[in-house]
Design a protein around this motif. Structure first.
Motif, PDB file in Angstrom:
ATOM      1  N   ASP A   1      88.688  12.000 -51.364  1.00 20.08           N
ATOM      2  CA  ASP A   1      88.268  13.180 -50.594  1.00 20.08           C
ATOM      3  C   ASP A   1      86.775  13.115 -50.301  1.00 20.08           C
ATOM      4  OD1 ASP A   1      90.828  14.211 -50.569  1.00 20.08           O
ATOM      5  OD2 ASP A   1      90.516  15.455 -52.352  1.00 20.08           O
ATOM      6  N   TRP A   2      85.988  12.661 -51.262  1.00 19.82           N
ATOM      7  CA  TRP A   2      84.542  12.496 -51.053  1.00 19.82           C
ATOM      8  C   TRP A   2      84.272  11.511 -49.918  1.00 19.82           C
ATOM      9  CZ3 TRP A   2      82.396   7.629 -51.967  1.00 19.82           C
ATOM     10  CH2 TRP A   2      81.005   7.534 -51.865  1.00 19.82           C
ATOM     11  N   ARG A   3      85.008  10.412 -49.902  1.00 18.15           N
ATOM     12  CA  ARG A   3      84.817   9.407 -48.844  1.00 18.15           C
ATOM     13  C   ARG A   3      85.249   9.933 -47.478  1.00 18.15           C
ATOM     14  NH1 ARG A   3      83.523   6.804 -45.391  1.00 18.15           N
ATOM     15  NH2 ARG A   3      83.503   4.533 -45.078  1.00 18.15           N
ATOM     16  N   LEU A   4      86.306  10.725 -47.436  1.00 14.53           N
ATOM     17  CA  LEU A   4      86.818  11.244 -46.168  1.00 14.53           C
ATOM     18  C   LEU A   4      85.880  12.262 -45.536  1.00 14.53           C
ATOM     19  CD1 LEU A   4      90.565  11.765 -47.147  1.00 14.53           C
ATOM     20  CD2 LEU A   4      89.650  10.005 -45.627  1.00 14.53           C
ATOM     21  N   ALA A   5      84.979  12.818 -46.334  1.00 12.94           N
ATOM     22  CA  ALA A   5      84.057  13.826 -45.805  1.00 12.94           C
ATOM     23  C   ALA A   5      82.986  13.232 -44.912  1.00 12.94           C
ATOM     24  CB  ALA A   5      83.413  14.588 -46.966  1.00 12.94           C
ATOM     25  N   ASP A   6      82.861  11.904 -44.894  1.00 16.61           N
ATOM     26  CA  ASP A   6      81.806  11.243 -44.113  1.00 16.61           C
ATOM     27  C   ASP A   6      82.422  10.070 -43.361  1.00 16.61           C
ATOM     28  OD1 ASP A   6      79.528  10.065 -43.092  1.00 16.61           O
ATOM     29  OD2 ASP A   6      78.372  10.300 -44.951  1.00 16.61           O
ATOM     30  N   PRO A   7      82.453  10.107 -42.020  1.00 17.29           N
ATOM     31  CA  PRO A   7      83.045   8.985 -41.270  1.00 17.29           C
ATOM     32  C   PRO A   7      82.255   7.694 -41.417  1.00 17.29           C
ATOM     33  CG  PRO A   7      81.965  10.532 -39.782  1.00 17.29           C
ATOM     34  CD  PRO A   7      81.960  11.175 -41.120  1.00 17.29           C
TER      35      PRO A   7
ATOM     36  N   LEU B   1      96.377  13.857 -45.770  1.00 21.41           N
ATOM     37  CA  LEU B   1      94.981  13.537 -45.490  1.00 21.41           C
ATOM     38  C   LEU B   1      94.612  13.918 -44.062  1.00 21.41           C
ATOM     39  CD1 LEU B   1      94.665   9.993 -47.136  1.00 21.41           C
ATOM     40  CD2 LEU B   1      94.005  12.202 -48.098  1.00 21.41           C
ATOM     41  N   PRO B   2      93.379  14.342 -43.845  1.00 18.90           N
ATOM     42  CA  PRO B   2      92.961  14.678 -42.482  1.00 18.90           C
ATOM     43  C   PRO B   2      92.877  13.434 -41.614  1.00 18.90           C
ATOM     44  CG  PRO B   2      91.075  14.727 -43.977  1.00 18.90           C
ATOM     45  CD  PRO B   2      92.300  14.551 -44.831  1.00 18.90           C
ATOM     46  N   ALA B   3      93.222  13.578 -40.362  1.00 16.33           N
ATOM     47  CA  ALA B   3      93.153  12.467 -39.403  1.00 16.33           C
ATOM     48  C   ALA B   3      92.022  12.742 -38.419  1.00 16.33           C
ATOM     49  CB  ALA B   3      94.483  12.318 -38.685  1.00 16.33           C
ATOM     50  N   PRO B   4      91.396  11.687 -37.871  1.00 13.75           N
ATOM     51  CA  PRO B   4      91.628  10.276 -38.189  1.00 13.75           C
ATOM     52  C   PRO B   4      90.887   9.851 -39.464  1.00 13.75           C
ATOM     53  CG  PRO B   4      89.940  10.439 -36.519  1.00 13.75           C
ATOM     54  CD  PRO B   4      90.397  11.854 -36.789  1.00 13.75           C
ATOM     55  N   LEU B   5      91.385   8.790 -40.101  1.00 16.59           N
ATOM     56  CA  LEU B   5      90.715   8.264 -41.273  1.00 16.59           C
ATOM     57  C   LEU B   5      89.491   7.461 -40.865  1.00 16.59           C
ATOM     58  CD1 LEU B   5      93.814   6.984 -43.310  1.00 16.59           C
ATOM     59  CD2 LEU B   5      92.600   9.155 -43.567  1.00 16.59           C
TER      60      LEU B   5
ATOM     61  N   SER C   1      90.636   1.500 -46.269  1.00 15.33           N
ATOM     62  CA  SER C   1      91.935   0.866 -46.430  1.00 15.33           C
ATOM     63  C   SER C   1      92.623   1.451 -47.662  1.00 15.33           C
ATOM     64  CB  SER C   1      91.785  -0.648 -46.591  1.00 15.33           C
ATOM     65  OG  SER C   1      93.038  -1.282 -46.730  1.00 15.33           O
ATOM     66  N   LEU C   2      93.867   1.913 -47.490  1.00 14.14           N
ATOM     67  CA  LEU C   2      94.613   2.544 -48.570  1.00 14.14           C
ATOM     68  C   LEU C   2      95.633   1.574 -49.136  1.00 14.14           C
ATOM     69  CD1 LEU C   2      95.415   5.939 -46.779  1.00 14.14           C
ATOM     70  CD2 LEU C   2      93.471   5.449 -48.269  1.00 14.14           C
ATOM     71  N   LEU C   3      95.711   1.490 -50.459  1.00 11.97           N
ATOM     72  CA  LEU C   3      96.733   0.688 -51.129  1.00 11.97           C
ATOM     73  C   LEU C   3      97.685   1.645 -51.844  1.00 11.97           C
ATOM     74  CD1 LEU C   3      94.980  -2.469 -52.645  1.00 11.97           C
ATOM     75  CD2 LEU C   3      96.854  -2.398 -51.023  1.00 11.97           C
ATOM     76  N   TRP C   4      98.938   1.645 -51.396  1.00 13.82           N
ATOM     77  CA  TRP C   4      99.904   2.631 -51.883  1.00 13.82           C
ATOM     78  C   TRP C   4     100.285   2.390 -53.343  1.00 13.82           C
ATOM     79  CZ3 TRP C   4      99.070   5.791 -48.352  1.00 13.82           C
ATOM     80  CH2 TRP C   4      99.196   5.514 -46.998  1.00 13.82           C
ATOM     81  N   SER C   5     100.509   3.483 -54.050  1.00 13.71           N
ATOM     82  CA  SER C   5     101.014   3.394 -55.419  1.00 13.71           C
ATOM     83  C   SER C   5     102.537   3.317 -55.455  1.00 13.71           C
ATOM     84  CB  SER C   5     100.552   4.613 -56.235  1.00 13.71           C
ATOM     85  OG  SER C   5     101.029   5.815 -55.645  1.00 13.71           O
ATOM     86  N   ASP C   6     103.196   3.670 -54.350  1.00 14.77           N
ATOM     87  CA  ASP C   6     104.660   3.670 -54.300  1.00 14.77           C
ATOM     88  C   ASP C   6     105.216   2.246 -54.304  1.00 14.77           C
ATOM     89  OD1 ASP C   6     103.318   5.816 -52.867  1.00 14.77           O
ATOM     90  OD2 ASP C   6     105.299   6.632 -52.483  1.00 14.77           O
ATOM     91  N   PRO C   7     106.411   2.062 -54.863  1.00 18.76           N
ATOM     92  CA  PRO C   7     107.110   0.801 -54.620  1.00 18.76           C
ATOM     93  C   PRO C   7     107.466   0.701 -53.144  1.00 18.76           C
ATOM     94  CG  PRO C   7     108.106   2.003 -56.456  1.00 18.76           C
ATOM     95  CD  PRO C   7     107.175   2.946 -55.768  1.00 18.76           C
ATOM     96  N   SER C   8     107.379  -0.464 -52.584  1.00 18.10           N
ATOM     97  CA  SER C   8     107.720  -0.657 -51.177  1.00 18.10           C
ATOM     98  C   SER C   8     109.205  -0.381 -50.948  1.00 18.10           C
ATOM     99  CB  SER C   8     107.388  -2.093 -50.776  1.00 18.10           C
ATOM    100  OG  SER C   8     108.134  -2.488 -49.647  1.00 18.10           O
ATOM    101  N   PRO C   9     109.562   0.474 -49.971  1.00 18.00           N
ATOM    102  CA  PRO C   9     110.984   0.686 -49.665  1.00 18.00           C
ATOM    103  C   PRO C   9     111.706  -0.611 -49.319  1.00 18.00           C
ATOM    104  CG  PRO C   9     109.646   2.362 -48.600  1.00 18.00           C
ATOM    105  CD  PRO C   9     108.700   1.353 -49.172  1.00 18.00           C
TER     106      PRO C   9
END
Length: 293
Positions: free
Chosen positions: A78-84, A102-106, A111-119
């Motif tokens: 969230d801290w990073r998203l506050a500043d483009p 998350l607010p768009a645009p990023l 770069s986001l690395l998902w914690s979910d297992p890949s479907p």
């Protein structure tokens, strides 16, 4: 704050051209985070790697563009998203459901690395363990409905049909019973509103009463009684992170799953369902070979 910024700049001036500055940050600090950072230090002795608590960081735009940020929790994201503006940033272990809010645009350099297992991996794991399966049951709610198309495509790629039911009230067993009657297995989505310590007992007992295996959604659910799941441990996260750090930030995808993973399974559950269970290592190897022919 100005002293910290001056310190960062002095370090960059003193470093050789081939050295990278990698800054880890989160809102909390604990032994697990320190172990993760220290392991990367041992792997990359030529880089300057350090942890800075979120409260001690300047604004993203004030950090050197040549540094690399690695964020370890939602407050730091969230801290990073506050500043483009700001240096190239990797946010680790973010769930798909978290990211959907998350607010768009990023920021362009995030770069986001998902914690979910890949479907896709979970569905291929289901195919390896249950080659005769044709229908995959999937429970979802309002917050996870946006993932249905990705799961449908993953099922279709394995020659299977996705059967879905919305589960708005986890006290209502009818959606689960419908899926168990109309599918060959149940695939758990990484949604803590549906798959949690309060629902796990009923989900698993009801599934096995109907002789239906459950794949996923996590390693902890496998320990509780699901058949198998993809997961990534600390070593996998470090391997995946290193792959990103070895690439120029311009080539980082906006989002993706960890490139390294393992398989965990429950032999007792497999025996009770008369399912032949290969070793976890061989399953992970087959899944990896399918991604990198």
């Amino acid at each position: 704050m100005s002293r910290l910024l001056l310190f960062c700049c002095c370090l960059l001036i003193a470093l050789p051209a081939w050295t990278a500055e990698i800054i880890f940050s989160s809102s909390t600090d604990n032994p697990a985070i320190q172990a993760f950072v220290n392991e990367l230090k041992q792997r990359r002795p030529d880089d300057l790697i350090r942890f800075v608590a979120l409260k001690d960081l300047p604004e993203p735009a004030q950090l050197p563009d040549t540094s690399r940020l690695v964020l370890l929790d939602r407050p730091s994201l969230d801290w990073r998203l506050a500043d483009p503006a700001g240096p190239p940033t990797l946010a680790l272990r973010i769930s798909r459901l978290q990211a959907n809010s998350l607010p768009a645009p990023l920021p362009a350099q995030l770069s986001l690395l998902w914690s979910d297992p890949s479907p896709q991996r979970q569905m291929r794991l289901a195919r390896l363990l249950l080659p005769a399966a044709k229908r995959v049951g999937l429970l979802y709610d309002a917050n996870s409905a946006f993932l249905l198309d990705e799961y449908r495509q993953a099922a279709r790629a394995q020659g299977m049909t996705l059967v879905t039911r919305r589960w708005s009230d986890t006290r209502d067993g009818r959606p689960l019973l419908y899926l168990l009657a109309h599918s060959d297995l149940l695939l758990g989505m990484n949604n803590v509103e549906l798959f949690n310590s309060h629902t796990v007992k009923n989900l698993l007992l009801t599934s096995y009463t109907h002789q239906r295996p459950v794949i996923g959604p996590s390693a902890s659910f496998v320990q509780a009684g699901s058949l198998a799941s993809i997961y990534s441990d600390q070593s996998d996260w470090l391997d995946s992170l290193e792959e990103r750090l070895d690439q120029p930030p311009a080539s980082w995808p906006q989002s993706g799953y960890p490139s390294h993973f393992k398989v965990t399974s429950n032999p007792q559950v497999a025996r009770s369902l008369a399912i032949k269970l290969p070793s976890n290592e061989s399953l992970a190897q087959k899944l990896a070979e399918g991604e990198h022919p």
